[in-house]
Design an enzyme around this catalytic site. Structure first.
Site, short mmCIF file in Angstrom:
data_model
loop_
_atom_site.label_atom_id
_atom_site.label_comp_id
_atom_site.label_asym_id
_atom_site.label_seq_id
_atom_site.Cartn_x
_atom_site.Cartn_y
_atom_site.Cartn_z
N HIS A 1 0.84 -1.19 0.00
CA HIS A 1 0.00 0.00 0.00
C HIS A 1 0.88 1.24 0.00
O HIS A 1 2.03 1.21 0.43
CB HIS A 1 -0.96 0.02 1.19
CG HIS A 1 -0.31 0.34 2.51
ND1 HIS A 1 -0.17 1.63 2.97
CD2 HIS A 1 0.25 -0.46 3.46
CE1 HIS A 1 0.43 1.60 4.16
NE2 HIS A 1 0.70 0.35 4.46
N CYS A 2 0.32 2.34 -0.52
CA CYS A 2 0.99 3.63 -0.46
C CYS A 2 0.14 4.55 0.40
O CYS A 2 -0.55 4.10 1.31
CB CYS A 2 1.21 4.18 -1.87
SG CYS A 2 -0.32 4.41 -2.80
N MET A 3 0.16 5.86 0.13
CA MET A 3 -0.59 6.79 0.96
C MET A 3 -2.09 6.57 0.90
O MET A 3 -2.79 6.70 1.90
CB MET A 3 -0.27 8.22 0.51
CG MET A 3 0.89 8.85 1.24
SD MET A 3 0.54 9.08 2.98
CE MET A 3 -0.88 10.17 2.89
N ARG B 1 -3.65 4.01 -1.55
CA ARG B 1 -4.11 2.88 -2.36
C ARG B 1 -3.62 1.54 -1.82
O ARG B 1 -2.46 1.43 -1.41
CB ARG B 1 -3.63 3.04 -3.81
CG ARG B 1 -4.08 4.32 -4.46
CD ARG B 1 -3.45 4.47 -5.84
NE ARG B 1 -3.79 5.75 -6.44
CZ ARG B 1 -3.36 6.16 -7.62
NH1 ARG B 1 -2.56 5.38 -8.33
NH2 ARG B 1 -3.71 7.34 -8.09
#
Length: 536
Positions: A27-29, A31
């Protein structure tokens, strides 16, 4: 807002094909990023309808579910737990001898990579009341979703270009570092605030150490991720890139000049790890197994390390210095014009995927100056997008389904998650996308103008934008002044995006009902047959 991450994860897992279809999870910020074995097993419509899902992003290497900041981490943890439990159950089923997944389908299918595109999470259409037939000019949310899907199809060829592939790889290298950049950036901001207020002098050195340690070693993490992305051994990529930040390089002379620890920064580390990966692959393809274990790591570190010291560090250092100098000159000399251009063009860059090329530039500026002056200006594009969506909401007051979509997407847009608004509202409508760019240009010009006047606005980390960027702001005038300028830019972007869209972004008559709601009959001008004579 998602209140139960476990319930959300439980709803998502079967819709992406079950545990057997998930290859990787990250995961990123904003998504949840999934690697899938078979893209065709994903139920897109049902997935977009899950409460809290803001949209889905199809990127060749991953299938991404947009959940928003502050939520995605908890959902990812719950998803990974369910995935582990599901795989244990699948293994038990296979041990029973049926050789199939729980849903009865054969596992292990492999599908071709999809091209990058974005599909918005669109709220279910609400059928208008019988007495308020919507004019053709007022598109419904379902119609806009279909148009967004058509736009997605048109961009498939563009997103498959070699340039886009390279940019996606660059993003995959740097995106996993964003949580650490954010955490260290906020700690750095707290340390700076305490220093300015002269509070807790015994604590500020510790906070400074905590915030600076990651940036001092970021080259190692970049090298690790680069080698993994390009098919090498991650630890060897980290080992080669580590030479960039090793203090002992000060004793090495290249091109008649002594090197400095950190010279070249993330650009040097990126180049060193790519070189190391190619050296490693060359060795593994030619050395017999008995020698491969010893010679491949040795030659990878030796050859790549020497070339990094005597060529790459110097060259990357010159490039990094040029980037910092250009950014400073751009804003102090042509700040308003530069802000107008950058803020106005960022939404098209995002749509085309070219914004990923800016990630190493942001990181280089943070390394050099402690903050990136480009991100706050680029964030103004999101403000123009929010203003444009608000104008569409006001103008198309009879389109209930579209207004429902905007209401659900606006909170995310205020926090910098713009995909649902871009692909669900403004881009399918056409003109509102252009007027949103006008709003972004106005906000960027506002921030750039203050940079010309000596009040520079920067961000200590990349990832957040919109209102989520406030805790990461930094500048020479102090946090309060910096936040005031950034907030003024956001308000300018909102206002100009709203006004430009309200007056120029929609066709004349958009949103007007074709019938008279009170009399439940068409207006005289819209009835079939001859028009009534005008009174004399």
């Amino acid at each position: 807002m998602i209140k139960d991450p476990h319930a959300t994860a439980a709803a998502l897992l079967p819709l992406v094909g079950g545990p057997a279809n998930v290859i990787s999870v990250a995961h990123c910020m904003t998504r949840l990023r999934l690697g899938l074995a078979d893209r065709s097993r994903v139920d897109d419509e049902a997935l977009r309808a899950v409460p809290g899902v803001l949209g889905v992003v199809e990127d060749g290497a991953s299938y991404q579910v947009v959940l928003g900041p502050g939520v995605v981490g908890r959902v990812t943890a719950a998803f990974e737990a369910l995935l582990a439990a599901g795989r244990i159950g699948t293994a038990d089923d296979r041990a029973d001898g049926d050789g199939r997944d729980d849903d009865g389908e054969d596992g292990g299918k492999t599908a071709g990579a999809d091209d990058a595109s974005v599909t918005p999470a669109v709220a279910p259409a609400v059928t208008p009341a019988a007495d308020t037939t919507v004019a053709p000019a007022a598109d419904t949310a379902d119609a806009l979703a279909r148009r967004g899907a058509e736009l997605k199809a048109r961009q498939k060829a563009r997103n498959a270009t070699p340039l886009k592939t390279v940019l996606r790889r660059v993003a995959d290298i740097f995106v996993p570092l964003i949580p650490a950049l954010i955490g260290c950036g906020i700690v750095a901001g707290i340390a700076g605030l305490l220093t300015n207020l002269r509070w807790l002098p015994g604590l500020t050195p510790a906070l400074t150490a905590l915030s600076s340690a990651f940036m001092a070693l970021i080259a190692v993490f970049v090298g690790h991720n680069t080698a993994r992305e390009f098919g090498g051994t991650p630890v060897l990529g980290g080992a080669v890139a580590a030479v960039v930040v090793y203090p002992g390089v000060a004793k090495v002379t290249a091109f008649g000049t002594a090197l400095a620890p950190g010279q070249g920064g993330v650009l040097g580390a990126l180049a060193a790890a790519v070189l190391g990966t190619y050296v490693e692959k060359w060795c593994r393809a030619r050395l017999p197994g008995t020698l491969d274990v010893l010679l491949t790591p040795t030659l990878t570190v030796l050859v790549s390390g020497l070339l990094t010291l005597y060529v790459l560090m110097y060259a990357a250092g010159e490039v990094a210095t040029a980037i910092g100098t250009a950014a400073d000159w751009l804003l102090t000399t042509t700040g308003a014009l530069a802000g107008l251009i950058l803020g106005g063009l960022f939404l098209p860059l995002v749509m085309l995927g070219l914004h990923q090329a800016l990630i190493p530039i942001h990181t280089t500026l943070i390394e050099q100056q402690g903050h990136t002056v480009l991100l706050p200006i680029l964030a103004m594009a999101g403000a123009g997008q929010v203003g444009a969506a608000a104008a569409v909401y006001v103008r198309l007051r009879h389109d209930t389904s579209l207004r429902t979509t905007i209401r659900s997407a606006l909170p995310a847009g205020l926090l910098g998650v713009g995909e649902p608004l871009i692909y669900g509202v403004s881009l399918p409508l056409g003109r509102p996308f252009l007027t949103a760019c006008v709003g972004g240009a106005a906000g960027g010009a506002f921030v750039g103008l203050f940079a010309m006047l000596g009040t520079e606005v920067g961000a200590t980390a990349i990832g957040p934008s919109g209102w989520a960027l406030f805790p990461l702001l930094a500048g020479g005038g102090g946090w309060a002044v910096t936040a005031g300028v950034y907030g003024g830019g956001l308000l300018t972007g909102y206002a100009v995006g709203f006004l430009a869209t309200y007056f120029f972004g929609l066709p004349d008559g958009a949103g007007r009902p074709v019938c008279d709601p009170e009399k439940h009959e068409p207006r005289p001008a819209d009835r079939p047959g001859p028009r009534p004579a005008s009174p004399r």
